[in-house]
Design a protein around this motif. Sequence first.
Motif, PDB file in Angstrom:
ATOM      1  N   PHE A 222      -4.739   1.269  10.347  1.00 26.00           N
ATOM      2  CA  PHE A 222      -5.644   0.871   9.099  1.00 26.00           C
ATOM      3  C   PHE A 222      -6.442   0.666   8.961  1.00 26.00           C
TER       4      PHE A 222
ATOM      5  N   TRP B  50      -4.035  -2.193  -3.926  1.00 30.39           N
ATOM      6  CA  TRP B  50      -4.011  -0.768  -3.036  1.00 30.39           C
ATOM      7  C   TRP B  50      -4.018  -1.109  -1.814  1.00 30.39           C
TER       8      TRP B  50
ATOM      9  N   ILE C 161      -7.615  -0.753  -0.493  1.00 29.18           N
ATOM     10  CA  ILE C 161      -8.885  -1.434  -0.344  1.00 29.18           C
ATOM     11  C   ILE C 161      -9.626  -2.742   0.145  1.00 29.18           C
TER      12      ILE C 161
ATOM     13  N   SER D 298      -0.092  -2.958  -6.914  1.00 30.30           N
ATOM     14  CA  SER D 298      -0.925  -2.096  -6.620  1.00 30.30           C
ATOM     15  C   SER D 298      -0.419  -0.742  -5.276  1.00 30.30           C
ATOM     16  N   THR D 299       0.452  -1.905  -4.763  1.00 28.62           N
ATOM     17  CA  THR D 299       1.303  -1.308  -3.429  1.00 28.62           C
ATOM     18  C   THR D 299       2.547  -1.986  -3.504  1.00 28.62           C
TER      19      THR D 299
ATOM     20  N   ARG E 183      -5.997   7.631   7.607  1.00 33.68           N
ATOM     21  CA  ARG E 183      -5.131   7.420   6.938  1.00 33.68           C
ATOM     22  C   ARG E 183      -4.825   8.617   6.089  1.00 33.68           C
TER      23      ARG E 183
ATOM     24  N   GLY F 129       0.103   9.101   4.840  1.00 33.39           N
ATOM     25  CA  GLY F 129       0.365   7.587   5.249  1.00 33.39           C
ATOM     26  C   GLY F 129       0.287   7.617   6.852  1.00 33.39           C
TER      27      GLY F 129
ATOM     28  N   ARG G  79     -16.221   1.139  -4.910  1.00 35.29           N
ATOM     29  CA  ARG G  79     -15.408   1.197  -3.740  1.00 35.29           C
ATOM     30  C   ARG G  79     -14.743   1.976  -3.977  1.00 35.29           C
TER      31      ARG G  79
ATOM     32  N   TYR H 194     -11.514   4.660  -2.007  1.00 34.21           N
ATOM     33  CA  TYR H 194     -11.597   5.044  -0.671  1.00 34.21           C
ATOM     34  C   TYR H 194     -11.843   4.081   0.282  1.00 34.21           C
TER      35      TYR H 194
ATOM     36  N   TYR I 131      -5.570   8.818 -10.732  1.00 34.60           N
ATOM     37  CA  TYR I 131      -4.662   8.136 -10.672  1.00 34.60           C
ATOM     38  C   TYR I 131      -3.330   8.929 -10.399  1.00 34.60           C
TER      39      TYR I 131
ATOM     40  N   ILE J  78      -4.046   6.391  -4.320  1.00 33.72           N
ATOM     41  CA  ILE J  78      -5.289   6.135  -3.190  1.00 33.72           C
ATOM     42  C   ILE J  78      -6.534   6.484  -3.718  1.00 33.72           C
TER      43      ILE J  78
ATOM     44  N   SER K  26      -8.298   5.990  -7.343  1.00 35.78           N
ATOM     45  CA  SER K  26      -8.177   4.524  -7.527  1.00 35.78           C
ATOM     46  C   SER K  26      -9.389   3.011  -7.183  1.00 35.78           C
ATOM     47  N   LEU K  27      -9.696   2.318  -7.465  1.00 32.70           N
ATOM     48  CA  LEU K  27     -11.775   1.857  -7.412  1.00 32.70           C
ATOM     49  C   LEU K  27     -12.027   0.236  -7.803  1.00 32.70           C
TER      50      LEU K  27
ATOM     51  N   GLY L 184     -10.011  -0.625 -10.640  1.00 31.40           N
ATOM     52  CA  GLY L 184      -9.463   0.593 -11.707  1.00 31.40           C
ATOM     53  C   GLY L 184      -9.076   1.680 -11.133  1.00 31.40           C
ATOM     54  N   MET L 185      -7.802   1.969 -12.792  1.00 32.49           N
ATOM     55  CA  MET L 185      -7.064   3.346 -12.527  1.00 32.49           C
ATOM     56  C   MET L 185      -7.823   4.493 -12.663  1.00 32.49           C
TER      57      MET L 185
END
Lengths: 300, 423
Positions: free
Chosen positions: A17, A167, A169, B112-113, B252, B291, B344, B346, B396, B401, B404-405, B419-420
Amino acid sequence: MNINNEHLKELENEAIFVMREVAAQFERKVILFSGGKDSIVLVHLAKKAFWPARMPFSLLHIDTGHNFEETLKFRDNLASELGVELLVRYVQDSIDKGRVTEEQGVNASRNKAQSVTLLDAIEELKIDVAVGGGRRDEEKARAKERFFSHRNEFGQWDPKNQRPELWNIFNGRKNMGEHFRVFPISNWTELDVWQYIMSERILLPSLYYTHKRKIFKRNDVFLAWAPFMKLKPTEEVFETEVRCRTIGDITCTGVTLSAAQTLEEIVSEIAATRVTERGGRYDDKRSEAAMEDRKREGYF
Amino acid sequence: MKLNGNGDRRSLLRFTTAGSVDDGKSTLIGRLLYDSKSIFEDQMEHLEQSSRRLGKEETDLSLLTDGLRAEREQGITIDVAYRYFATPERKFIIADTPGHIQYTRNMVTGASTADLAVILVDARKGVLEQTIRHSFIASLLDIRHIVFCINKMDLVDFSESVFKDIRTDLAGVADKLEIEDPHYIPISAKKGDNVVEPSGNMGWYKGKTFLRFIETVEINKSKNGVSPRFPVQTVIRPQSSEHHDYRGYAGRVAGGTFRPGDEVVVLPSMLRSSINSINVYQKNVNEASSGDSVAITLNDQIDAGRGSLFVPPDEMPVSSNEINLMACWFNETPLRPNGRYIVRNYSCEANCSIKSVNYKMDINSLEKNFNDSLLTMNDIAHLTITTSRPLFFDPYKENHITGSLILVDETTNETVAAGMITE
């Protein structure tokens, strides 16, 4: 996918990715290729990420002149087999032009000088992204590194002012003259890299497997001997069975006493080891913030 | 580190830890790394030397995570540090974040992850402002699993009633924040009780140790939606004689499952096609799920490229040029109400302006403030933005994915907010 380990599959998905984000967000793209296992894994991931097209990267090798002969052959073969452009820039040229001065004395290394050659190459070739094999588990300054790491027009890294990364991004926007370093295998550990090499059957230079070599001991690290290296009076060169756990500039690459002949044996050895691979890197032993300082200056 | 054979299916769990000075977070992480033998000899040697140099009596495990010179000098954690360890059951990635209010943005980044959040509570102090703050951020980022570790149980005589009282208070917080499945574990990170080994001092606790819990908790990897989503990152066109007509959309999978033959709508063009093949390197695969990094070829030559989103015709995302979101402000320069930003979402980019700051959150009290619209670093607020063209997204809560931005400053190129999307 020949990966049995689910976590390797996830790490591979993530790295691919990131590779594709690099392809989409930048113009002049290189993979920093040292001939070491991490850069070989990067090239493998890039091959998979863009198949059946050719990977949109050139390989850039910053040559300190202190190489293991075999890595150069391996590098040339790999580039020609993939049909990608191989760019080589020499630290010796930077020294000859007076861009850097050569370190003197027994501990002399061209490791630090590489940063100058690298930054000069980035400017000369108008590179806007250099993809590297750095991993966060290697070293504590690297543990704070982003996937997309911004470098200002002087090529410098500002660890306190890094862009937040949320995330998946990745923000690669930049002004003229700035560039990015991108680390697709940030989240891999040394063991992950070896397990991946094993499951994908990736070809490596034979230096990684046990072989006979002339070595000597300095500050508890076994270093490979080469004719141009200066020895202290107490240091003695002897020949024994070793393998390299990392491969870099010969003057600062420690070797491991090992009998591992196969990838399986190497993976078991790494899994059982109690010393980090950087523990054998002479360049990191210099000071607490050695890596952070080199990275600020533009190091890999 | 032990290693399973070639055939194992060990998975990966990403978790985040938030904590303030003195709450024992570094000690907990240090103990996990130490007891799982993930601290190496040269690191330990290094830690002992550094601790001595800083005049500390005991080896300070927090020095392991504080990697930057400024952090070591000031004795604080500034940034998110990523740590790795593995047990025979699972591999773990820890996003270790500072917990003070001025580092809200780092907590948001780490969260976030994450599949799981660990929130430490001092058994002597119970629920504090920071506990609420950490819980709020975990719920804001929609982390599925939240574990409250009631730490320093050794300092309250391993008392069951102390634990129970705190658990009741925490359950109230969790309920208010709509945290679905909270867990509570009494531990002493310093003494090791219930971290890796079960405690001999708390026979009344019948649950799992912390490590056992994170080793065995089921992580729902397909959280990213039931609705299939495939954002295109780039187009692969070999233009070689062998693959002359190959046109693979690389990306992805961001939700659900795609199979060859599936009908898809390509956004934003709204053109329809169907999937011809799904490629993973040289292989054609029968399906690609959330994924998976793959390349998809379609049966029709249509206009698609970076920023396109493939979705099934009967599960369309939301489309709008007005987006409501909860945003965390990351930048030293406050939000400029009339400013123009790049959004932005994705792989898709557009220009945007801020239509309104609807309310700001007091993340210690969970009160909404409708009278304050100045958004400065670490603030969390509900915003409405207007985009230059309609974007395609999901809330969200449904998809992390496509929901979110980030906002990027047009001039400095810095990421200024995350942002969510709420609706």
